[in-house]
Design a protein around this motif. Sequence first.
Motif, short mmCIF file in Angstrom:
data_model
loop_
_atom_site.label_atom_id
_atom_site.label_comp_id
_atom_site.label_asym_id
_atom_site.label_seq_id
_atom_site.Cartn_x
_atom_site.Cartn_y
_atom_site.Cartn_z
N THR A 1 0.83 -1.21 0.00
CA THR A 1 0.00 0.00 0.00
C THR A 1 0.86 1.25 0.00
O THR A 1 0.60 2.21 -0.74
CB THR A 1 -0.93 0.01 1.22
OG1 THR A 1 -1.79 -1.15 1.19
CG2 THR A 1 -1.81 1.26 1.23
N GLU A 2 1.91 1.26 0.82
CA GLU A 2 2.82 2.41 0.88
C GLU A 2 3.54 2.62 -0.44
O GLU A 2 3.73 3.76 -0.90
CB GLU A 2 3.84 2.22 2.01
CG GLU A 2 3.27 2.35 3.41
CD GLU A 2 2.75 3.76 3.68
OE1 GLU A 2 3.37 4.73 3.21
OE2 GLU A 2 1.71 3.87 4.35
N ILE A 3 3.95 1.53 -1.06
CA ILE A 3 4.62 1.61 -2.36
C ILE A 3 3.72 2.29 -3.38
O ILE A 3 4.15 3.17 -4.14
CB ILE A 3 5.04 0.20 -2.85
CG1 ILE A 3 6.19 -0.35 -1.99
CG2 ILE A 3 5.44 0.23 -4.32
CD1 ILE A 3 6.53 -1.78 -2.29
N ARG A 4 2.44 1.92 -3.40
CA ARG A 4 1.50 2.51 -4.35
C ARG A 4 1.23 3.97 -4.01
O ARG A 4 1.12 4.81 -4.90
CB ARG A 4 0.20 1.71 -4.37
CG ARG A 4 0.37 0.26 -4.82
CD ARG A 4 1.03 0.17 -6.18
NE ARG A 4 1.32 -1.20 -6.58
CZ ARG A 4 2.46 -1.61 -7.07
NH1 ARG A 4 3.46 -0.75 -7.21
NH2 ARG A 4 2.65 -2.86 -7.43
N LYS A 5 1.11 4.29 -2.72
CA LYS A 5 0.87 5.68 -2.32
C LYS A 5 2.00 6.59 -2.76
O LYS A 5 1.78 7.74 -3.17
CB LYS A 5 0.71 5.77 -0.79
CG LYS A 5 -0.65 5.33 -0.28
CD LYS A 5 -0.72 5.52 1.23
CE LYS A 5 -2.08 5.10 1.77
NZ LYS A 5 -2.15 5.26 3.25
N GLU A 6 3.23 6.09 -2.66
CA GLU A 6 4.39 6.90 -3.02
C GLU A 6 4.65 6.90 -4.52
O GLU A 6 5.56 7.58 -5.01
CB GLU A 6 5.63 6.40 -2.27
CG GLU A 6 5.54 6.59 -0.76
CD GLU A 6 6.83 6.26 -0.04
OE1 GLU A 6 7.86 6.06 -0.72
OE2 GLU A 6 6.81 6.20 1.21
N GLY A 7 3.86 6.13 -5.27
CA GLY A 7 3.97 6.12 -6.73
C GLY A 7 5.26 5.53 -7.25
O GLY A 7 5.74 5.92 -8.32
N LYS A 8 5.84 4.59 -6.51
CA LYS A 8 7.10 4.00 -6.92
C LYS A 8 6.90 3.05 -8.10
O LYS A 8 5.97 2.24 -8.11
CB LYS A 8 7.76 3.27 -5.75
CG LYS A 8 8.16 4.20 -4.63
CD LYS A 8 9.04 3.51 -3.62
CE LYS A 8 9.51 4.49 -2.56
NZ LYS A 8 10.28 5.62 -3.13
N SER A 9 7.78 3.16 -9.05
CA SER A 9 7.72 2.30 -10.24
C SER A 9 8.42 0.98 -9.95
O SER A 9 9.55 0.73 -10.38
CB SER A 9 8.37 3.01 -11.43
OG SER A 9 8.32 2.20 -12.58
N VAL A 10 7.75 0.14 -9.20
CA VAL A 10 8.32 -1.15 -8.82
C VAL A 10 7.20 -2.19 -8.85
O VAL A 10 6.06 -1.91 -8.48
CB VAL A 10 8.98 -1.10 -7.42
CG1 VAL A 10 7.96 -0.72 -6.35
CG2 VAL A 10 9.66 -2.41 -7.08
N ASP A 11 7.50 -3.39 -9.34
CA ASP A 11 6.53 -4.48 -9.37
C ASP A 11 6.74 -5.40 -8.17
O ASP A 11 7.81 -5.40 -7.56
CB ASP A 11 6.67 -5.26 -10.67
CG ASP A 11 6.29 -4.42 -11.89
OD1 ASP A 11 5.20 -3.83 -11.85
OD2 ASP A 11 7.07 -4.36 -12.85
#
Length: 237
Positions: free
Chosen positions: A67-77
């Motif tokens: 969820t945090e990864i998506r909130k921060e908009g990180k380009s990672v799978d």
Amino acid sequence: MIRVLIVEDDPMVAEINRRYLTSVPGFGCSGIASNVTEALEFLRNNSVDLVMLDIFMPGKNGLQLLTEIRKEGKSVDVIVISAANDIQNIKQALRLGAVDYLIKPFTFERLKTALQTYQKEQEMIQEQNEWNQEELDKLLLHPDQTRSTSAKLPKGLTRETLQRVVKSIDTLKSGFTTEELARDIGISRVSARKYLKFLTEIGCLSVEPVYGTGGRPVYRYDVKQGHTVRIAPYLET
């Protein structure tokens, strides 16, 4: 090289996952994090393409990290690897954009398949900026959904000979000519030229004329990145 962060609180499991990962060509372990805080810190300071993510960890869990990864908009799978086998966790992980979900205990072959599938998708994505529906379906749909619409070869080409051609160009690699291919697999230059024309048209090969002293060009072919993905539908039975 696809850069991977392993997020796993059990050191022994993390090391097993690292060994599995690094045994698959094209992947490298950029780091190991044992909790969400370490993982976020690593992601903020390092370039990572893929996260192998456990769900059950002390403190915040893996889905909270996702969820945090998506909130921060990180380009990672993210590929989830977890003992969590309930539908709620699985659905939430998929909704948050996990590209695959492996339930512990898993086999090495299942992980290898997940990694290689991801690798092929990335090759396809990097090769072109615009897509048609058929190409997009190959990327988005499960293989079983697209198999019934596998591509047909042009008239005069056979799957058996195409398999021999593909095997040969994988050996020749780059800068080969029609004559070299024909000699390698034992077919006529006319036939070899037909297969090379087809492979060039579907984006598996690039071709460049090389001019010598005689004035007539010799056409040399190079294998393009991701050619195995593009040719696969034509080799299916």
